[in-house]
Design a protein around this motif. Sequence first.
Motif, PDB file in Angstrom:
ATOM      1  N   UNK A 184       0.836  -1.195   0.000  1.00  0.00           N
ATOM      2  CA  UNK A 184       0.000   0.000   0.000  1.00  0.00           C
ATOM      3  C   UNK A 184       0.878   1.255   0.000  1.00  0.00           C
ATOM      4  N   UNK A 185       1.906   1.249   0.866  1.00  0.00           N
ATOM      5  CA  UNK A 185       2.753   2.429   1.022  1.00  0.00           C
ATOM      6  C   UNK A 185       3.604   2.678  -0.214  1.00  0.00           C
ATOM      7  N   UNK A 186       4.343   1.650  -0.662  1.00  0.00           N
ATOM      8  CA  UNK A 186       5.186   1.848  -1.840  1.00  0.00           C
ATOM      9  C   UNK A 186       4.335   2.113  -3.075  1.00  0.00           C
ATOM     10  N   UNK A 187       3.169   1.468  -3.165  1.00  0.00           N
ATOM     11  CA  UNK A 187       2.269   1.714  -4.282  1.00  0.00           C
ATOM     12  C   UNK A 187       1.756   3.147  -4.294  1.00  0.00           C
ATOM     13  N   UNK A 188       1.346   3.636  -3.121  1.00  0.00           N
ATOM     14  CA  UNK A 188       0.842   5.007  -3.032  1.00  0.00           C
ATOM     15  C   UNK A 188       1.920   6.013  -3.420  1.00  0.00           C
ATOM     16  N   UNK A 189       3.155   5.754  -2.964  1.00  0.00           N
ATOM     17  CA  UNK A 189       4.247   6.673  -3.292  1.00  0.00           C
ATOM     18  C   UNK A 189       4.535   6.675  -4.793  1.00  0.00           C
ATOM     19  N   UNK A 190       4.733   5.477  -5.357  1.00  0.00           N
ATOM     20  CA  UNK A 190       5.152   5.388  -6.758  1.00  0.00           C
ATOM     21  C   UNK A 190       4.040   5.799  -7.726  1.00  0.00           C
ATOM     22  N   UNK A 191       2.812   5.325  -7.466  1.00  0.00           N
ATOM     23  CA  UNK A 191       1.704   5.748  -8.336  1.00  0.00           C
ATOM     24  C   UNK A 191       1.483   7.247  -8.189  1.00  0.00           C
ATOM     25  N   UNK A 192       1.605   7.754  -6.967  1.00  0.00           N
ATOM     26  CA  UNK A 192       1.451   9.188  -6.743  1.00  0.00           C
ATOM     27  C   UNK A 192       2.503  10.004  -7.476  1.00  0.00           C
TER      28      UNK A 192
END
Length: 398
Positions: A359-367
Amino acid sequence: MIVNLKNNILFFHLILQVLLVGLILGLFRTVIPALAEVDFGVPKGSFILLSTFVMSFGLVKGVSNYYAGIFSDRFNRKIVLVAGWILAIPAPLLIFYAENWYYIVIATSIIGIHQGLTWSVTQISSVDITEQQSRGFAVGLNEFGGYVGVAFGGILVSYLTDLYDVRIASLIFSYFIIFIALLLITFFVNDTKKYINEVSQSNQIDKEFIKNVFYKVSWRDKKLFSYCQSGHIEKYIDTAVWIFFPVYLYNIDMPILEISYVVGIYTVTWGILQIFTGLYSDYVGRDKLIIFGMIICSIIIAICPIYNSFIWWFFNSFILGIGMAMLYPSISSAVNDNSNEEWRATAIGIYRFWRDTGYASGAILIGVFSSIYSIEVGFYFVSVIMLLSVIILINYNR
């Protein structure tokens, strides 16, 4: 599948518990992202700022998953379950009295602790009382209960916001669920650790090896590593649906109720089909379902932005739900299959740590991709990284 009638009743209450856990999460997944700009002053295009609550949720939930497994092995399952619900109590008040977006980030972190402890323990306990050859089905039922709760929680809260202010609706909804959950635990949920103790007494376990189980699950055992990285990357899909779908659809002026249907059909499809895909994986194996599920999700996330109609997004969310139903219980079951009974709860906690930090790495990278380029590019990024994860999984499971 389950040993006796008494355990069947306990299994039912464990599924009911995870349903209630999902209802709480549904509030956060549907209402808050769509209303972020209006109620909390988050700029419309600020994907990084808007992603902060998903980052905090993922990191905290991942760590909580890890300790849920350790505490379940060290103490017992019921204590951890009760603690998870009690720790959730401050979150609705923080939302109700929130003065800025960072109150929401803190509240979401608290819910992350709650989710990590409660959901992990319900799944560990469900597997405890299930015969080994039926564990895929047990995991599927557990995930079914949780994600159906997520779907209907989001829809119910959306309806409540038509009657009340979102803060009042979330306060009423959350405390009602917490009260019911603690009441049911008190009278109907028993600890299940005794069932694995009966099994593990006949097995010789290397205690030094148990101390190194985190390293084994995370890296040294290539099969377990491949499942951990797959679990981590598939959360990019969930992050996209959770935060970036509502933002994208909100920005094209899709009504909040329709957004809840788009997100809801994904979670309902995923949740219901996991009963069947979990059972199916008990017969055909885990890897085929994981691979095909990830490929389906990779394709669909890339084509979602082609059209902006409600029907198009609803249909694609339905297909995403099918893909997630194939891969999600299969990965968890594969970790169960490759773990010793003595440290299985810890191994599941470690896997869920790596999975939910996605969730965290996804939110950062997609963001980052969405802010620098566009939200559509963020979707394409998820598609590519899903395919890379499939390649790693195939390579390490030949």
